[in-house]
Motif scaffolding. Structure first.
Motif, PDB file in Angstrom:
ATOM      1  N   GLU A  11       0.835  -1.196   0.000  1.00 62.23           N
ATOM      2  CA  GLU A  11       0.000   0.000   0.000  1.00 62.23           C
ATOM      3  C   GLU A  11       0.877   1.256   0.000  1.00 62.23           C
ATOM      4  O   GLU A  11       1.953   1.283   0.607  1.00 62.23           O
ATOM      5  CB  GLU A  11      -0.910   0.006   1.235  1.00 62.23           C
ATOM      6  N   LEU A  46       0.927  12.684  -0.646  1.00 64.60           N
ATOM      7  CA  LEU A  46      -0.112  13.712  -0.560  1.00 64.60           C
ATOM      8  C   LEU A  46       0.389  14.929   0.221  1.00 64.60           C
ATOM      9  O   LEU A  46       0.056  16.075  -0.111  1.00 64.60           O
ATOM     10  CB  LEU A  46      -1.363  13.137   0.124  1.00 64.60           C
ATOM     11  N   HIS A  67      -5.566  15.647 -11.936  1.00 61.67           N
ATOM     12  CA  HIS A  67      -6.070  15.744 -10.562  1.00 61.67           C
ATOM     13  C   HIS A  67      -5.604  17.036  -9.907  1.00 61.67           C
ATOM     14  O   HIS A  67      -6.343  17.711  -9.217  1.00 61.67           O
ATOM     15  CB  HIS A  67      -5.563  14.554  -9.732  1.00 61.67           C
ATOM     16  N   GLU A 120      -8.430  18.358  -7.281  1.00 62.24           N
ATOM     17  CA  GLU A 120      -8.915  17.129  -6.669  1.00 62.24           C
ATOM     18  C   GLU A 120      -7.767  16.429  -5.959  1.00 62.24           C
ATOM     19  O   GLU A 120      -6.644  16.441  -6.451  1.00 62.24           O
ATOM     20  CB  GLU A 120      -9.510  16.197  -7.732  1.00 62.24           C
ATOM     21  N   LEU A 123      -5.243  13.547  -4.988  1.00 63.15           N
ATOM     22  CA  LEU A 123      -4.726  12.405  -5.731  1.00 63.15           C
ATOM     23  C   LEU A 123      -5.194  11.120  -5.063  1.00 63.15           C
ATOM     24  O   LEU A 123      -5.110  10.973  -3.841  1.00 63.15           O
ATOM     25  CB  LEU A 123      -3.198  12.467  -5.754  1.00 63.15           C
ATOM     26  N   ASP A 124      -5.712  10.205  -5.851  1.00 67.41           N
ATOM     27  CA  ASP A 124      -6.206   8.923  -5.337  1.00 67.41           C
ATOM     28  C   ASP A 124      -5.033   7.953  -5.258  1.00 67.41           C
ATOM     29  O   ASP A 124      -4.581   7.428  -6.282  1.00 67.41           O
ATOM     30  CB  ASP A 124      -7.300   8.384  -6.257  1.00 67.41           C
ATOM     31  N   LEU A 125      -4.522   7.709  -4.055  1.00 62.29           N
ATOM     32  CA  LEU A 125      -3.361   6.837  -3.889  1.00 62.29           C
ATOM     33  C   LEU A 125      -3.659   5.408  -4.309  1.00 62.29           C
ATOM     34  O   LEU A 125      -2.786   4.703  -4.828  1.00 62.29           O
ATOM     35  CB  LEU A 125      -2.882   6.853  -2.441  1.00 62.29           C
ATOM     36  N   HIS A 126      -4.894   4.966  -4.096  1.00 57.61           N
ATOM     37  CA  HIS A 126      -5.267   3.603  -4.465  1.00 57.61           C
ATOM     38  C   HIS A 126      -5.184   3.424  -5.978  1.00 57.61           C
ATOM     39  O   HIS A 126      -4.624   2.432  -6.474  1.00 57.61           O
ATOM     40  CB  HIS A 126      -6.679   3.286  -3.962  1.00 57.61           C
ATOM     41  N   LYS A 127      -5.732   4.380  -6.724  1.00 53.16           N
ATOM     42  CA  LYS A 127      -5.673   4.297  -8.196  1.00 53.16           C
ATOM     43  C   LYS A 127      -4.236   4.421  -8.695  1.00 53.16           C
ATOM     44  O   LYS A 127      -3.843   3.763  -9.665  1.00 53.16           O
ATOM     45  CB  LYS A 127      -6.541   5.398  -8.812  1.00 53.16           C
TER      46      LYS A 127
END
Length: 623
Positions: A539, A545, A598, A603, A605-609
């Protein structure tokens, strides 16, 4: 772009031909003038030659600063055309002096030729980055070095041959004017290169000393200038003594000198093109230590060759002599090493100078080059004439001095040695491939590269492949590892630790990251925060971020393939705790598209994506 394709391209070929004929004309006329001194005033030929050399070098000290500044302010292709027109005028004046055996006129002519070279020098190297892609810069520099030394060789050979015919003055006159006109016609096809100067930037003083002081502010660029200048010191020292070495040390005729000049020039060409091949589309300063080592090794072998005594040997005798062939191949080795040494240094000066001041930095480099060549003449005079030491001792002095200068420069800028070790790792221990990183890495400006963390050498491999200087964020225990720590410090890696264990290092790391991004640098981050224990991508931690909160910059995902199971990974136990079993393993670095939309839309940032994208890249076939 392939090496041959670049040479034939519309962006580069006219410039190459312009500089080739200019260099050939310069050396043809300089050699003709030096030979004319021996024919017209044999008893004072040495004094006239000294006057001539001083006259040619003097403009570099007088006019380089103004020349560099002006070249940064104007459209460069039109400026080159004017310089080539000036060459036609100078050569016409030279022909008149030649016909009337006007010795002082010839000296004045050499001053004008030096002035013309002073005007052309800064624009010569500053225009190249505007016409070729970043990945082709080393190849372009290699062609320029090859062309320059071949032009010098051809000019010297023509000058020697032309005096063997009945009407040398007529033939020389025709050749000089013809070559100058061809150079001017070639310059007319050079594409436009508009000025990159910043109008509101404070104007620097246009004096030699102020330009050198200004250049010293960029430490890596200035030390690269010293490195380039040291090469010209060595080149001038070897080539100046080559006629004496051939005639007295090897008891050979003048025709043998040409054989050795061919060896040195061919070596420079091979080394320059080899540098382009080994650099893999980037300015690879890791080759500089390899070139410096080669200069000392081949220089040492050259110094160790015993002298030849007895009857004077002709070219035919030399071709049958093992000693002469040893000298021939050692000079090729010196030339190859010189090509590996000088091409990356020119590339570093071009890429790490500010665009708006690139010509001025090249001008500063030219001043130092001229100074070091003068120093080479003085050094030769002291060693050979004052101390009365032999040529073999003189060559050994050059070997020792080269080792000392290299050690000094590499100590001040350990990045050279670090990049060399990285280059060895990437090119010897592994077989590394990548998709076209130049398409996703911006040529300038800040960005963050994120990648999976598989082994202790991940940072070195990425740093060895990315075409720009990078700075890494690294877990402090890894950063502090013996041997590797030298490389990490040289590459200005930023150590980081957990906030609970070492809050001071933690806060300092984020401050250093923000400062680096503010300065337009490229940061490499492993968001997992640790090496994988199972080969899978863990992960991503939220530190990325936190960085983006202070600096909204593009994020470039990358996937490393092929390192799991290597000596430096944790497969089968702790990394580097077992004997290495894999050599020349296939490793790939696959890059994805920059994630910037992003940031622009504010927006988060989507760490998962982002992690899913990195996982996809680790499994994607390298194209």
């Amino acid at each position: 772009m392939k090496t041959s394709e670049l040479l034939k391209s519309r962006q580069f070929f006219p410039f190459f031909m312009t500089q080739f004929f200019g260099a050939m004309n310069d050396n043809l006329f300089k050699t003709v003038i030096l030979i004319s001194f021996t024919l017209i005033a044999a008893e004072q030929a040495g004094a006239w030659s000294n006057f001539a050399n001083m006259a040619f070098v003097l403009p570099f000290f007088l006019f380089s600063a103004k020349s560099g500044y002006y070249a940064d302010q104007v459209e460069k292709s039109a400026w080159i055309q004017k310089i080539k027109l000036l060459e036609i005028i100078i050569m016409s004046f030279g022909v008149v002096c030649l016909w009337f055996d006007a010795l002082w006129g010839m000296v004045a002519l050499l001053f004008l030729m030096g002035t013309q070279s002073t005007l052309f020098g800064p624009v010569k190297y500053s225009i190249i980055p505007q016409h070729v892609q970043r990945e082709d810069l080393n190849t372009a520099n290699a062609w320029v070095e090859l062309g320059t030394f071949l032009a010098i060789l051809v000019g010297n050979i023509i000058a020697g041959l032309v005096f063997e015919i009945e009407t040398p003055k007529l033939v020389i006159s025709i050749l000089l004017i013809t070559f100058a006109i061809i150079g001017w016609f070639s310059s007319r096809s050079i594409p436009d290169a508009p000025s990159l100067a910043m109008p509101d930037k404070p104007v620097q003083k246009h004096s030699t000393w102020s330009l050198i002081k200004h250049a010293k502010q960029n430490r890596s660029v200035f030390l690269s200038m010293l490195g380039v200048s040291w090469f010209w010191f060595l080149g001038a020292a070897y080539l100046t003594q080559l006629p004496v070495y051939t005639s007295q040390y090897l008891s050979s005729t003048e025709s043998v000198i040409t054989m050795f000049l061919v060896a040195f020039s061919v070596g420079i060409g091979i080394g320059s093109l080899l540098c382009s091949l080994l650099s893999a589309g980037k300015v690879e300063i890791g080759l500089v230590p390899l070139g410096a080592l080669g200069l000392s090794i081949f220089g040492g072998f050259l110094a160790a060759i015993p002298p030849i005594t007895g009857t004077e040997l002709s070219l035919g005798d030399a071709l049958a002599s093992s000693t002469h062939w040893q000298v021939f191949f050692m000079l090729i080795g010196v030339g190859i090493s010189g090509g590996l040494y000088i091409v990356p240094l020119y590339g570093l000066i071009q890429t790490r100078s500010e665009e708006s001041e690139r010509a001025q930095m090249i001008a500063a480099n030219n001043i130092l080059n001229a100074l070091f060549m003068v120093m080479a003449s003085i050094f030769g005079l002291v060693v050979l004439a004052v101390l009365k030491l032999g040529l073999d001792t003189f060559f050994w002095c050059l070997v020792v001095l080269n080792l000392c200068v290299a050690a000094y420069i590499f100590t001040l800028v350990p990045e050279f040695v670090a990049r060399f070790l990285v280059w060895c790792l990437v090119n010897i221990m592994y077989r590394v491939k990548h998709n076209d990183l130049n398409k996703v890495i911006p040529e300038q400006g800040p960005a963050i590269i994120v990648a999976n963390h598989v082994s202790f050498v991940d940072a070195l491999i990425i740093g060895g492949l990315v075409p720009r200087p990078t700075r890494f964020i690294m877990f402090k225990p890894i950063y502090d590892m013996p041997v590797l720590n030298f490389i990490f410090r040289a590459l200005r890696t930023i150590p980081i630790d957990s906030k609970t264990k070492n809050p001071e290092v933690y806060d300092k790391a984020f401050d250093s990251i923000a400062k680096a991004l503010d300065n337009g640098e490229l940061i490499v981050l492993f968001p997992e925060g640790k090496l994988t224990r199972d080969g899978e991508v863990d992960e991503f931690k939220p530190g990325l971020l936190k960085i983006l909160e202070r600096n909204t910059v593009p994020v470039i995902p990358m996937g490393l393939q092929g390192l799991w199971g290597s000596f430096f990974s944790h497969q089968g136990g702790n990394a580097m705790a077992k004997l290495p079993k894999r050599f020349l393993s296939r490793v790939a670095l696959v890059s994805g598209e920059p994630v910037s939309h992003h940031i622009k839309s504010a927006e988060p940032l989507d760490l998962h994506k982002l992690r899913e994208e990195v996982v996809r890249l680790t499994r994607q076939s390298e194209k």
